[in-house]
Design a protein around this motif. Sequence first.
Motif, PDB file in Angstrom:
ATOM      1  N   HIS A  89       0.834  -1.195   0.000  1.00  0.00           N
ATOM      2  CA  HIS A  89       0.000   0.000   0.000  1.00  0.00           C
ATOM      3  C   HIS A  89       0.874   1.253   0.000  1.00  0.00           C
ATOM      4  CE1 HIS A  89      -2.784  -3.070   1.384  1.00  0.00           C
ATOM      5  NE2 HIS A  89      -3.789  -2.265   1.069  1.00  0.00           N
ATOM      6  N   PHE A 107      -4.441   7.521   8.528  1.00  0.00           N
ATOM      7  CA  PHE A 107      -4.847   6.975   7.229  1.00  0.00           C
ATOM      8  C   PHE A 107      -4.252   5.583   7.019  1.00  0.00           C
ATOM      9  CE2 PHE A 107      -6.737  10.903   6.444  1.00  0.00           C
ATOM     10  CZ  PHE A 107      -7.284  10.979   5.166  1.00  0.00           C
ATOM     11  N   ILE A 110      -6.140   2.993   9.094  1.00  0.00           N
ATOM     12  CA  ILE A 110      -7.432   2.646   8.488  1.00  0.00           C
ATOM     13  C   ILE A 110      -7.212   1.685   7.326  1.00  0.00           C
ATOM     14  CG2 ILE A 110      -9.434   3.544   7.237  1.00  0.00           C
ATOM     15  CD1 ILE A 110      -9.132   6.130   8.878  1.00  0.00           C
ATOM     16  N   SER A 111      -6.170   1.934   6.544  1.00  0.00           N
ATOM     17  CA  SER A 111      -5.861   1.050   5.429  1.00  0.00           C
ATOM     18  C   SER A 111      -5.450  -0.333   5.918  1.00  0.00           C
ATOM     19  CB  SER A 111      -4.738   1.655   4.574  1.00  0.00           C
ATOM     20  OG  SER A 111      -4.313   0.753   3.580  1.00  0.00           O
ATOM     21  N   ASN A 114      -8.415  -2.173   6.689  1.00  0.00           N
ATOM     22  CA  ASN A 114      -9.267  -2.394   5.513  1.00  0.00           C
ATOM     23  C   ASN A 114      -8.377  -2.489   4.275  1.00  0.00           C
ATOM     24  OD1 ASN A 114     -12.210  -1.689   6.682  1.00  0.00           O
ATOM     25  ND2 ASN A 114     -10.752  -0.178   7.467  1.00  0.00           N
ATOM     26  N   ILE A 119      -8.680   4.385   0.588  1.00  0.00           N
ATOM     27  CA  ILE A 119      -8.830   5.374   1.651  1.00  0.00           C
ATOM     28  C   ILE A 119      -8.672   6.765   1.041  1.00  0.00           C
ATOM     29  CG2 ILE A 119      -8.167   6.013   3.983  1.00  0.00           C
ATOM     30  CD1 ILE A 119      -9.038   3.045   3.572  1.00  0.00           C
ATOM     31  N   ARG A 161      -4.333  10.188  -0.017  1.00  0.00           N
ATOM     32  CA  ARG A 161      -5.114   8.952   0.008  1.00  0.00           C
ATOM     33  C   ARG A 161      -4.191   7.735   0.040  1.00  0.00           C
ATOM     34  NH1 ARG A 161      -7.658   9.687  -6.088  1.00  0.00           N
ATOM     35  NH2 ARG A 161      -8.935  11.222  -4.957  1.00  0.00           N
ATOM     36  N   ILE A 199     -13.389   4.545   1.368  1.00  0.00           N
ATOM     37  CA  ILE A 199     -13.606   4.999   2.743  1.00  0.00           C
ATOM     38  C   ILE A 199     -13.136   6.445   2.800  1.00  0.00           C
ATOM     39  CG2 ILE A 199     -12.970   4.713   5.159  1.00  0.00           C
ATOM     40  CD1 ILE A 199     -12.584   1.756   4.657  1.00  0.00           C
ATOM     41  N   ASN A 200     -14.050   7.356   3.087  1.00  0.00           N
ATOM     42  CA  ASN A 200     -13.744   8.781   3.080  1.00  0.00           C
ATOM     43  C   ASN A 200     -13.379   9.264   4.481  1.00  0.00           C
ATOM     44  OD1 ASN A 200     -14.530   9.401   0.205  1.00  0.00           O
ATOM     45  ND2 ASN A 200     -16.476   8.579   0.947  1.00  0.00           N
ATOM     46  N   VAL A 201     -12.257   9.973   4.559  1.00  0.00           N
ATOM     47  CA  VAL A 201     -11.769  10.459   5.848  1.00  0.00           C
ATOM     48  C   VAL A 201     -11.479  11.958   5.718  1.00  0.00           C
ATOM     49  CG1 VAL A 201     -10.046  10.177   7.661  1.00  0.00           C
ATOM     50  CG2 VAL A 201     -10.706   8.205   6.248  1.00  0.00           C
TER      51      VAL A 201
END
Length: 263
Positions: A89, A107, A110-111, A114, A119, A161, A199-201
Motif C-alpha cells: 500500500h 490513514f 485505516i488502510s 481495511n 482510503i 489517500r 472509505i472517506n476520511v
Amino acid sequence: MLSPSTTHLVLIPSYNTGPKLFETVRAARRHWTPVWVVIDGSTDGTGEELARLAERDPGLRVLTLPVNSGKGAAVLHGLKEAERHGFTHALTMDSDGQHPADMIARFQAISEANPDALILGTPVFDAEAPRLRVGGRKISNWWANLETLWTGIGDSLFGFRVYPIAHLRAVMEGNRWMRRFDFDPEAAVRLCWRGLRPINVPAPVRYFRPEEGGVSHFNYYRDNALLTWMHTRLMLGFVVRLPMLAWRRATSDHRAVDRDHLA
C-alpha cells in the motif's frame, strides 16, 4: 523512533516545488517511515539536495525521473519500485505542504484495517482556499460519483489517500492515461470500477500564497480541458460497465438489508 512499516509507505511525487518539498518531507518523516520521493524531472535543484539528505536518513528514499512526465507517471514509477520491495500500500501526498502530515498514521491504520479498500481524504478547507478551486472541484466530484453509480467518492481530486498498490498499478498499466493532472480522479473512478470500496476520511488542506512559498503547476485552461476529456472517456466506460455496476450495487444493497435483519 518510528518503526519502519514493511507494507505501507508514503509516496511523494515532486516537480519544482522548491523549499516546500523539504518541509513536506521532514513533516512526513516525523510521522512515518519509510517515505519515498519521486523527483519528476525537477530543474530547481531539489532532487540533488534531497538525495544528500537521504544519504543520512535510512527512512527516506529518493527516486529520480530524467524528464518531467506528470504526477501520475511519477506515482506509477514509485509504485513499481515499491511493489518490487514487497510493499502492498502507498499513501500519496503532494510535495507542496498542502496535505496534513500529522494524519499519515491515521490513514495508514485505516488502510491496515481495511486492506482491500481505497482510503480517500476529503478536504476540509480553510479561509485561504481559492474559491474558484473549491467550487470547481464540485463539478468533478459530481461526475466521478455518476461514473461510479454513486459508490461514494467523497472527493475525486484530493491527492491525500492510500492505494492498494497492485490494484492501482494494474489500472494504470491497463491504459495510456492517468499520467498527469487526470491521475487522482481517474484513479478513484477506475478503482471503484474494480470493486474497491472507498472509505472517506476528512483531512484539512492548506493553500499557501506565493509569498509563503506556495507553488502550483495547475493551469486553469489546460488542466480543465484535460479533466473534461477524462470525464468524457470515463462516461463512455461507465455506459459499458453500467450493467455490472448496477448488479454490484444491488448485491451490496441486499447484503446490507440481510445484515440489518440479522442484527
